[in-house]
Scaffold this active site. Sequence first.
Site, PDB file in Angstrom:
ATOM      1  N   THR A 169       0.867  -1.171  -0.068  1.00 27.99           N
ATOM      2  CA  THR A 169       0.075   0.070  -0.049  1.00 27.99           C
ATOM      3  C   THR A 169       0.895   1.307  -0.113  1.00 27.99           C
ATOM      4  O   THR A 169       1.940   1.192   0.516  1.00 27.99           O
ATOM      5  CB  THR A 169      -0.755  -0.026   1.161  1.00 27.99           C
ATOM      6  OG1 THR A 169      -0.037   0.222   2.665  1.00 27.99           O
ATOM      7  CG2 THR A 169      -1.713  -1.224   1.284  1.00 27.99           C
ATOM      8  N   GLU A 200      -5.627  -3.259  -1.748  1.00 28.24           N
ATOM      9  CA  GLU A 200      -5.998  -4.492  -1.102  1.00 28.24           C
ATOM     10  C   GLU A 200      -7.188  -5.297  -1.983  1.00 28.24           C
ATOM     11  O   GLU A 200      -7.565  -6.343  -1.451  1.00 28.24           O
ATOM     12  CB  GLU A 200      -6.702  -4.258   0.369  1.00 28.24           C
ATOM     13  CG  GLU A 200      -5.540  -3.983   1.605  1.00 28.24           C
ATOM     14  CD  GLU A 200      -5.170  -2.513   1.448  1.00 28.24           C
ATOM     15  OE1 GLU A 200      -5.210  -1.876   0.538  1.00 28.24           O
ATOM     16  OE2 GLU A 200      -4.848  -1.930   2.599  1.00 28.24           O
ATOM     17  N   LYS A 208     -14.010  15.548  14.243  1.00 25.61           N
ATOM     18  CA  LYS A 208     -15.102  15.626  15.160  1.00 25.61           C
ATOM     19  C   LYS A 208     -15.211  16.795  15.756  1.00 25.61           C
ATOM     20  O   LYS A 208     -14.337  17.126  16.670  1.00 25.61           O
ATOM     21  CB  LYS A 208     -14.889  14.515  16.106  1.00 25.61           C
ATOM     22  CG  LYS A 208     -16.239  13.910  16.675  1.00 25.61           C
ATOM     23  CD  LYS A 208     -15.957  12.459  16.951  1.00 25.61           C
ATOM     24  CE  LYS A 208     -17.337  11.984  17.224  1.00 25.61           C
ATOM     25  NZ  LYS A 208     -17.441  10.385  17.884  1.00 25.61           N
ATOM     26  N   TRP A 217     -19.691  14.560  13.650  1.00 26.86           N
ATOM     27  CA  TRP A 217     -18.680  14.358  12.407  1.00 26.86           C
ATOM     28  C   TRP A 217     -18.853  15.521  11.292  1.00 26.86           C
ATOM     29  O   TRP A 217     -19.904  15.434  10.916  1.00 26.86           O
ATOM     30  CB  TRP A 217     -18.886  12.772  11.758  1.00 26.86           C
ATOM     31  CG  TRP A 217     -18.355  11.955  12.491  1.00 26.86           C
ATOM     32  CD1 TRP A 217     -17.710  11.927  13.776  1.00 26.86           C
ATOM     33  CD2 TRP A 217     -18.131  10.681  12.249  1.00 26.86           C
ATOM     34  NE1 TRP A 217     -17.261  10.603  14.195  1.00 26.86           N
ATOM     35  CE2 TRP A 217     -17.549   9.974  13.130  1.00 26.86           C
ATOM     36  CE3 TRP A 217     -18.668   9.943  10.991  1.00 26.86           C
ATOM     37  CZ2 TRP A 217     -17.355   8.434  13.092  1.00 26.86           C
ATOM     38  CZ3 TRP A 217     -18.004   8.611  10.749  1.00 26.86           C
ATOM     39  CH2 TRP A 217     -17.514   7.875  11.959  1.00 26.86           C
TER      40      TRP A 217
HETATM   41  P1  ADP Z   1      -3.308   4.142   0.363  1.00 22.37           P
HETATM   42  O1  ADP Z   1      -4.219   3.439   1.235  1.00 22.37           O
HETATM   43  O2  ADP Z   1      -1.688   3.949   0.931  1.00 22.37           O
HETATM   44  O3  ADP Z   1      -3.782   5.550  -0.313  1.00 22.37           O
HETATM   45  P2  ADP Z   1      -4.497   2.816  -1.789  1.00 22.37           P
HETATM   46  O4  ADP Z   1      -3.812   3.430  -3.062  1.00 22.37           O
HETATM   47  O5  ADP Z   1      -4.557   1.537  -1.825  1.00 22.37           O
HETATM   48  O6  ADP Z   1      -3.219   3.054  -0.709  1.00 22.37           O
HETATM   49  O7  ADP Z   1      -5.471   3.715  -1.499  1.00 22.37           O
HETATM   50  C1  ADP Z   1      -6.836   3.135  -1.371  1.00 22.37           C
HETATM   51  C2  ADP Z   1      -7.893   4.227  -0.535  1.00 22.37           C
HETATM   52  O8  ADP Z   1      -7.771   5.381  -1.537  1.00 22.37           O
HETATM   53  C3  ADP Z   1      -9.117   3.881  -0.350  1.00 22.37           C
HETATM   54  O9  ADP Z   1      -9.157   3.291   0.733  1.00 22.37           O
HETATM   55  C4  ADP Z   1      -9.683   5.241  -0.185  1.00 22.37           C
HETATM   56  O10 ADP Z   1      -9.470   5.895   0.979  1.00 22.37           O
HETATM   57  C5  ADP Z   1      -9.106   6.069  -1.401  1.00 22.37           C
HETATM   58  N1  ADP Z   1      -9.842   6.056  -2.453  1.00 22.37           N
HETATM   59  C6  ADP Z   1      -9.793   5.329  -3.503  1.00 22.37           C
HETATM   60  N2  ADP Z   1     -10.671   5.732  -4.488  1.00 22.37           N
HETATM   61  C7  ADP Z   1     -11.391   6.557  -3.989  1.00 22.37           C
HETATM   62  C8  ADP Z   1     -12.834   7.463  -4.626  1.00 22.37           C
HETATM   63  N3  ADP Z   1     -13.197   7.174  -5.796  1.00 22.37           N
HETATM   64  N4  ADP Z   1     -13.286   8.283  -3.515  1.00 22.37           N
HETATM   65  C9  ADP Z   1     -12.464   8.447  -2.393  1.00 22.37           C
HETATM   66  N5  ADP Z   1     -11.448   7.774  -1.825  1.00 22.37           N
HETATM   67  C10 ADP Z   1     -11.116   6.866  -2.750  1.00 22.37           C
END
Ligand code: ADP
Length: 535
Positions: free
Chosen positions: A177, A322, A427, A432
Amino acid sequence: MMDSPLTITSLLRHGAQVYGDSEVRTFEGEGCRSATYRQVADRCERLAAALTRLGVGAGDRVATFGWNTQEHLEAYLAVPSMGAVLHTLNIRLFPEQLVYIANHAGDKVVLVDASLVPLFAKIRAQLTTVEHIVVIGDGDASTLGEVLRYDALLAAEKPGFAWPDLDERTAAAMCYTSGTTGHPKGVVYSHRSNVLHSYGVNSASAFGLTEADRLLPIVPMFHANAWGLPYAGFMAGVDFIMPGRFLQPEPMCKLIRSERPTVSGGVPTVWTDVMRHVEAHGGDLSSFRLIVCGGSAVPRALIERFQERAGVRLVQAWGMTETSPLAAMARAPRNTAPADEMNWRERTGRIAAGVELRLCDDAGTVLPWDGQSVGEIEVRGPWITASYYKDPAPEKFHDGWLRTGDVGTVCDKGFIRITDRAKDVIKSGGEWIPSVELENAIMGHPEVLEAAVIGVPDTRWQERPLACVVRRDGSSVGPDELRAFLTDKVAHWWLPERWSFIEQVPRTSVGKFDKKVLRARFGTGELVYVGPRSP
Ligand code: ADP
């Protein structure tokens, strides 16, 4: 039914046999070099033979340190097919993170793009498991000590490698990640998960790739399994247009104009930059039938701009490293009136077939899909990770479901609306404030280019939002006008009192807003802002 294994080898064979004349084109600044699928498949066999000769066996990790290129695609196909594991290193991480990741994964061989030799040289001495470095392309590599050359290795081999019969549950590839909210964690994809994910990507409700497409993968091949596009594309016979290291808006627009891609995928910051460039200097985006955008929240204003200025469908998608990563895509449901379309397309996405989703509150109780209840999104399915590599992380799983750390709602049609990441939630006085929604509302102002909202301490409300705003060139829009603009768009208690006008929102290694950096700047007093001082 027959129980045939779902392997990347079969996907490679299919692409090479059926779409032998399809092309893999790699941009070199002026024009593209090109190879057919037939040639790529031949080179995959040579690569597998060469790696075998170097001592790579079943389960060994072969890492890549490169851009989106033909050779990177060859590694994507050949390494898993020979029974080894492809590990894509993120070239933009800090050296300490890279060292940690490469040693944690136990990489045996690393394929390094020649243009990245100076970067790789910074970590070379600390890599404890690497036995061979193979440089792709020409150029001096003396800083790395003894290296092998990719093309020479391939030239010394013959095609005709005997691909082994593999169990579909064998590890095929791994990706860490990007660590937006914490320490990088390794995710291991199997042959089966990658093949099933490719069918998902290729469904008509998702990318629906076919041989008629020219696919421009802008999402780096070292990020989130490159959204599965190398596999889905090869399976469908697309022409690949690989941007190489030319990811800045100017060469990107030149590439788009000359190569006329039909489909692309990348994070919102990339498309914001491209649109800004097209608006300032002109450009031609008319070849696209679909641009998929995700990785962080896509502002409605960006979707509208692409539609109105260029007539291009920019569709939001949601996923994580993931989840392979495709988990949801925001196409409007049938019978949507044109006036209502954007209200669907601005949502995070509609859950993809093959992925199960549920919403849970803090106590772990499952909440209804009513579009109102807010909770953490949990997912499971054949291309969702069941664990992290050598890192138990029990807090990330819940009764066999993956906890995504994303907070939001789901409606009865399966559309998700992510309002925040659990770690970014603000918060205020017990209520929220969803930072992502607030950011999107601010980015709806025509003079705002980007906005990121962080929570900062407040004497009265414990925490309040601080809006960090990037204005369009020449604009001097200020807090009063922005607050007035937001009044009828968000709840009154969301309206920020604190505003900071900055040059650019800091970005992570994969181009997402980096709120960790903003919070740190706020902590050190570096972030200049107007509004009440925090305690
Ligand atoms: P990291 O967790 O390190 O950023 P990833 O690239 O796997 O690595 O990121 C996944 C995360 O990106 C998701 O859990 C979410 O928070 C965010 N994400 C992905 N696509 C979207 C989207 N369309 N809208 C909002 N958040 C998004």
